[in-house]
Design an enzyme around this catalytic site. Structure first.
Site, PDB file in Angstrom:
ATOM      1  CB  SER A 142      -0.846  -0.012   1.279  1.00  0.00           C
ATOM      2  OG  SER A 142      -1.446   1.247   1.515  1.00  0.00           O
ATOM      3  CE1 TYR A 155      -4.541  -1.970   5.125  1.00  0.00           C
ATOM      4  CE2 TYR A 155      -3.276   0.008   4.680  1.00  0.00           C
ATOM      5  CZ  TYR A 155      -4.035  -1.058   4.226  1.00  0.00           C
ATOM      6  OH  TYR A 155      -4.276  -1.216   2.874  1.00  0.00           O
TER       7      TYR A 155
HETATM    8  P1  NAD Z   1     -11.420  -6.342   0.065  1.00  0.00           P
HETATM    9  O1  NAD Z   1     -12.040  -6.206   1.404  1.00  0.00           O
HETATM   10  O2  NAD Z   1     -12.235  -6.080  -1.148  1.00  0.00           O
HETATM   11  O3  NAD Z   1     -10.755  -7.780  -0.097  1.00  0.00           O
HETATM   12  C1  NAD Z   1     -10.057  -8.405   0.967  1.00  0.00           C
HETATM   13  C2  NAD Z   1      -9.933  -9.872   0.660  1.00  0.00           C
HETATM   14  O4  NAD Z   1      -9.204 -10.504   1.732  1.00  0.00           O
HETATM   15  C3  NAD Z   1     -11.271 -10.605   0.545  1.00  0.00           C
HETATM   16  O5  NAD Z   1     -11.192 -11.580  -0.478  1.00  0.00           O
HETATM   17  C4  NAD Z   1     -11.401 -11.293   1.910  1.00  0.00           C
HETATM   18  O6  NAD Z   1     -12.208 -12.454   1.896  1.00  0.00           O
HETATM   19  C5  NAD Z   1      -9.940 -11.632   2.181  1.00  0.00           C
HETATM   20  N1  NAD Z   1      -9.687 -11.878   3.609  1.00  0.00           N
HETATM   21  C6  NAD Z   1      -9.757 -10.984   4.623  1.00  0.00           C
HETATM   22  N2  NAD Z   1      -9.495 -11.613   5.794  1.00  0.00           N
HETATM   23  C7  NAD Z   1      -9.258 -12.915   5.509  1.00  0.00           C
HETATM   24  C8  NAD Z   1      -8.937 -14.059   6.289  1.00  0.00           C
HETATM   25  N3  NAD Z   1      -8.809 -14.013   7.615  1.00  0.00           N
HETATM   26  N4  NAD Z   1      -8.774 -15.236   5.651  1.00  0.00           N
HETATM   27  C9  NAD Z   1      -8.932 -15.306   4.320  1.00  0.00           C
HETATM   28  N5  NAD Z   1      -9.220 -14.275   3.527  1.00  0.00           N
HETATM   29  C10 NAD Z   1      -9.386 -13.084   4.115  1.00  0.00           C
HETATM   30  O7  NAD Z   1     -10.153  -5.358   0.128  1.00  0.00           O
HETATM   31  P2  NAD Z   1      -9.236  -4.690  -1.003  1.00  0.00           P
HETATM   32  O8  NAD Z   1      -9.395  -3.234  -0.892  1.00  0.00           O
HETATM   33  O9  NAD Z   1      -9.389  -5.356  -2.318  1.00  0.00           O
HETATM   34  O10 NAD Z   1      -7.800  -5.022  -0.395  1.00  0.00           O
HETATM   35  C11 NAD Z   1      -6.941  -6.010  -0.917  1.00  0.00           C
HETATM   36  C12 NAD Z   1      -5.520  -5.676  -0.510  1.00  0.00           C
HETATM   37  O11 NAD Z   1      -5.178  -4.414  -1.070  1.00  0.00           O
HETATM   38  C13 NAD Z   1      -5.327  -5.548   1.001  1.00  0.00           C
HETATM   39  O12 NAD Z   1      -4.068  -6.091   1.369  1.00  0.00           O
HETATM   40  C14 NAD Z   1      -5.328  -4.048   1.223  1.00  0.00           C
HETATM   41  O13 NAD Z   1      -4.613  -3.678   2.369  1.00  0.00           O
HETATM   42  C15 NAD Z   1      -4.646  -3.596  -0.063  1.00  0.00           C
HETATM   43  N6  NAD Z   1      -4.855  -2.196  -0.408  1.00  0.00           N
HETATM   44  C16 NAD Z   1      -6.117  -1.721  -0.681  1.00  0.00           C
HETATM   45  C17 NAD Z   1      -6.278  -0.394  -1.039  1.00  0.00           C
HETATM   46  C18 NAD Z   1      -7.601   0.194  -1.376  1.00  0.00           C
HETATM   47  O14 NAD Z   1      -7.695   1.432  -1.549  1.00  0.00           O
HETATM   48  N7  NAD Z   1      -8.639  -0.599  -1.532  1.00  0.00           N
HETATM   49  C19 NAD Z   1      -5.148   0.460  -1.103  1.00  0.00           C
HETATM   50  C20 NAD Z   1      -3.906  -0.059  -0.817  1.00  0.00           C
HETATM   51  C21 NAD Z   1      -3.759  -1.382  -0.473  1.00  0.00           C
END
Ligand code: NAD
Length: 260
Positions: A142, A155
């Protein structure tokens, strides 16, 4: 481009992970999607991908908050795919609160899911990659792996850890055919961010659309969200021959956030 390759994408039942899984499958890669959620919805997505991209797509729902869960996921992936060439560590959760009131159990689960699970899947899948002489490890970090924001102590700590871990794995494998990189998105509109948009809108007493604008305006100079497909396209590039010498990097996709 990725015909004959296999990929495991953690946390790919929604958001960025799903975007990455779809992009890899779109290149002919066999994929195991992974994550929690409604089994019927996940199965429908899996079947849609299989049909759209004409590749086998599998799903595993292991909870990767524990070492045992990570081992179960890796075993399922190796069994279904016959070996994992591309590992995308992407699962993640968020909790927003000042440090003094940050619940210790939230700290533990964020560190377990956002950082420690990446270590377990990597250590378990590296031997197979080494044996085959080729591997790609892509970690969704991130902008918070590079800079900090208030109220996100666990985080930010986990994401800085992911960037550091990616460098170590890159160096340990630099002379082989394995690369390891971190992708550092800014705001991407996914369910994880939707909760923050809603909280912002509520605090300001404005509609969600205005909450999203306020969130973007604060830190992301482009004032646009990246899409999961944008992140997927970068993951595909990192798997391409042109990226064979890109390793140990942390690549921002952040609309200028970290340029400030
Ligand atoms: P999201 O909530 O859409 O997806 C998260 C995924 O992780 C889901 O498939 C969920 O089922 C899975 N997950 C969570 N806890 C779990 C567990 N205990 N066991 C198994 N699976 C689990 O979130 P997202 O925004 O797509 O985030 C995905 C990644 O991207 C994360 O690492 C997040 O930190 C990172 N990220 C997101 C953003 C953003 O703006 N959305 C920005 C930077 C980084």
């Amino acid at each position: 481009m990725l015909k004959g390759k296999t990929a495991l994408v953690t946390g790919s039942t929604s958001g960025i992970g799903l975007g990455i899984a779809r992009a890899l499958a779109g290149q002919g890669c066999q994929v195991m999607i992974h994550g929690l959620g409604d089994p019927a919805v996940i199965n429908a997505e899996r079947e849609a991908m299989t049909e759209e991209f004409s590749v086998p797509v599998f799903h595993d729902g292991s909870d990767i908050a524990t070492a045992e869960g990570c081992s179960a996921l890796v075993s399922a992936a190796e069994q279904a795919l016959g070996g994992v060439d591309i590992l995308v560590n992407n699962a993640g959760i968020q909790h927003v609160s000042p440090t003094e009131s940050f619940p210790p159990e939230k700290w533990d689960s964020i560190l377990a899911i956002n950082l420690t699970s990446y270590f377990h899947t990597t250590r378990l899948l590296l031997p197979g990659m080494k044996q085959r002489g080729w591997g790609r490890i892509i970690n969704t970090a991130s902008v918070h792996g590079l800079v900090a924001s208030i109220n996100k102590v666990a985080y930010v700590a986990a994401k800085h850890g992911v960037v550091g871990m990616s460098k170590v794995i890159a160096l340990e494998n630099a002379e082989g055919g394995i690369t390891c990189n971190a992708i550092c998105p800014g705001w991407v509109n996914t369910p994880l961010v939707q909760a923050q948009i809603e909280a912002r809108a509520q605090a300001l007493g404005v509609p969600n659309e205005e909450g999203a604008k306020d969130l973007l305006g604060e830190k992301q100079p482009s004032k646009r969200f990246a899409s999961p497909a944008d992140i997927g396209a970068l993951a595909v590039f990192l798997c391409s021959p042109a990226a064979q010498n890109i390793t140990g990097t942390a690549l921002p996709v952040d609309g200028g956030w970290t340029a400030q």
